[in-house]
Write an enzyme that holds these catalytic residues in place. Structure first.
Site, mmCIF file in Angstrom:
data_model
loop_
_atom_site.group_PDB
_atom_site.id
_atom_site.type_symbol
_atom_site.label_atom_id
_atom_site.label_comp_id
_atom_site.label_asym_id
_atom_site.label_seq_id
_atom_site.Cartn_x
_atom_site.Cartn_y
_atom_site.Cartn_z
ATOM 1 N N ASP A 94 1.618 3.830 3.060
ATOM 2 C CA ASP A 94 0.680 4.986 2.182
ATOM 3 C C ASP A 94 1.350 5.975 1.459
ATOM 4 O OD1 ASP A 94 -1.874 5.442 1.433
ATOM 5 O OD2 ASP A 94 -2.537 6.196 3.475
ATOM 6 N N ASP A 95 1.490 7.100 2.070
ATOM 7 C CA ASP A 95 2.156 8.121 1.703
ATOM 8 C C ASP A 95 3.110 8.672 2.617
ATOM 9 O OD1 ASP A 95 0.219 8.890 -0.842
ATOM 10 O OD2 ASP A 95 -1.162 8.306 1.008
ATOM 11 N N HIS A 137 0.843 -1.151 0.035
ATOM 12 C CA HIS A 137 0.087 -0.160 -0.164
ATOM 13 C C HIS A 137 0.750 1.097 0.009
ATOM 14 C CE1 HIS A 137 -3.898 1.881 1.587
ATOM 15 N NE2 HIS A 137 -3.286 2.792 0.877
ATOM 16 N N GLU A 179 -11.723 2.954 5.235
ATOM 17 C CA GLU A 179 -10.565 3.794 6.088
ATOM 18 C C GLU A 179 -11.599 4.832 6.371
ATOM 19 O OE1 GLU A 179 -6.998 7.049 4.981
ATOM 20 O OE2 GLU A 179 -8.410 6.062 3.429
ATOM 21 N N HIS A 230 -9.234 0.715 -2.078
ATOM 22 C CA HIS A 230 -9.294 1.348 -0.603
ATOM 23 C C HIS A 230 -10.777 1.188 -0.358
ATOM 24 C CE1 HIS A 230 -5.503 2.967 -1.587
ATOM 25 N NE2 HIS A 230 -5.417 3.783 -0.750
ATOM 26 N N HIS A 249 1.495 4.879 -2.636
ATOM 27 C CA HIS A 249 1.318 5.820 -3.630
ATOM 28 C C HIS A 249 2.680 6.271 -3.885
ATOM 29 C CE1 HIS A 249 -3.128 5.151 -2.948
ATOM 30 N NE2 HIS A 249 -2.739 5.316 -1.613
#
Length: 337
Positions: A274-275, A13, A196, A193, A15
């Site tokens: 994630d980021d 996961h 969340e 996704h 990005h």
């Protein structure tokens, strides 16, 4: 300083646009003659306090303006791979948001070729095997996503699958049934996704309506006992991002995070970043803080890492190789203790 070897993991996961560090943002802006709305690095960093998903997305999309050329996308990707490898990542399935780039005038070939060029040499350069996933923005119309997918297929883009990201609330999985049907016809892997900010029902709908093989986030499954039972029974992979969840206020504090309970329940969870440029940490940082706050044992960490490998779309041979590395890491950790 922690001198122990990094736990080998797969990052599922991630990005790639969310790996843009402030220093690289300024460097690319200078290269491309772009005037940033921040006076210096400190001012940019001060914007990294988010109240919800949308406040993050606003900054995330604004910073993408510096990505203009294939070299920009390649430099961003290589910077991530170098840092991830240091933190133990041995396989990564990189999500890229093509719509976010074509909508601002960057040709599809530019963003795809730039990222793919760095991924093509990642195993030789960094010891990290890779796959590329085209993630679609759920706040845009399905027709827009379908058009970009057809372009990707027509150009024979090196994508292994598709994903669904961006603003979850108000954009249910049912909005993208045709997109996922087309991806399945093309033989692509499918992830999304769900759960969340959106409800647990979005997880069920992603499985039932979109036919996804993996759920990104999924933490709100804990609100639905029947869903948890299903996810455990079918061992559906959930790519959990603890530091992201805290920074976006999906969870109040790391101490409140449901990951230990999810693991105890028998859910197939893995730890991801994630980021990482925006949420305060890469995969190893997530593990470090989970150890500190939740006291994760060596066995629990190895179990989470093994989940990440088994839940990946890597070849069987690569999975076996990496699972062997995890077993070796766990044995060595017990010897050290």
């Amino acid at each position: 300083m922690d001198t122990n070897p990094a736990l080998p993991v797969a990052e599922l996961h991630l990005h790639i646009e969310g790996t843009l560090q402030p220093e690289l943002i300024f460097s690319l802006a200078e290269r491309n003659g772009i005037e940033l709305p921040y006076g210096d690095l400190d001012e940019l960093r001060s914007r990294y306090e988010f109240t919800d998903l949308q406040s993050f997305l606003d900054l995330y999309y604004a910073n993408m303006a510096v990505l203009q050329t294939e070299q920009d996308f390649a430099d961003m990707t290589r910077a991530y791979l170098a840092r991830a490898a240091e933190g133990g990542v041995r396989h990564v399935e990189v999500m890229m948001d093509p719509q976010a780039h074509v909508s601002r005038g960057v040709p599809l070939e530019t963003c795809v070729n730039g990222v793919a060029s760095a991924l093509a040499t990642s195993e030789e350069e960094f010891g990290v095997s890779t796959l590329l996933i085209a993630a679609f923005l759920r706040d845009l119309p399905e027709d827009d996503a379908l058009a970009v997918l057809e372009q990707l297929l027509a150009m024979n883009a090196p994508i292994a699958g598709i994903g669904l990201d961006s603003a979850e609330v108000g954009n249910p999985p049912s909005k993208f049934v045709r997109l996922y049907r087309r991806a399945a016809e093309a033989g692509l892997h499918r992830i999304a996704h769900a759960g969340e900010e959106g409800p647990a029902q979005y997880i069920s709908d992603s499985l039932d309506l979109l036919g996804v093989e993996r759920i990104d986030h999924g933490i709100r499954c804990m609100e639905d006992a029947a869903l948890v039972e299903r996810l455990v029974r079918d061992q559906v992979p959930l790519t959990v991002c603890p530091l992201s969840n805290v920074r976006l206020r999906a969870v109040d504090t790391l101490a409140d995070h449901p990951l230990p309970a999810m693991l105890s329940a028998g859910l197939n969870v893995s730890v991801n970043s994630d980021d990482p440029a925006y949420f305060g940490g890469y995969v190893d940082d997530n593990f470090s803080q989970l150890r500190s706050v939740h006291g994760l044992t060596t066995h629990q960490q190895a179990a989470l890492a093994a989940n990440s490998i088994r839940s990946s779309f890597a070849s069987d041979a690569r999975k076996a190789e990496l699972l062997g590395q995890i077993r070796a890491w766990e044995i060595a950790a017990h010897v050290r203790s």
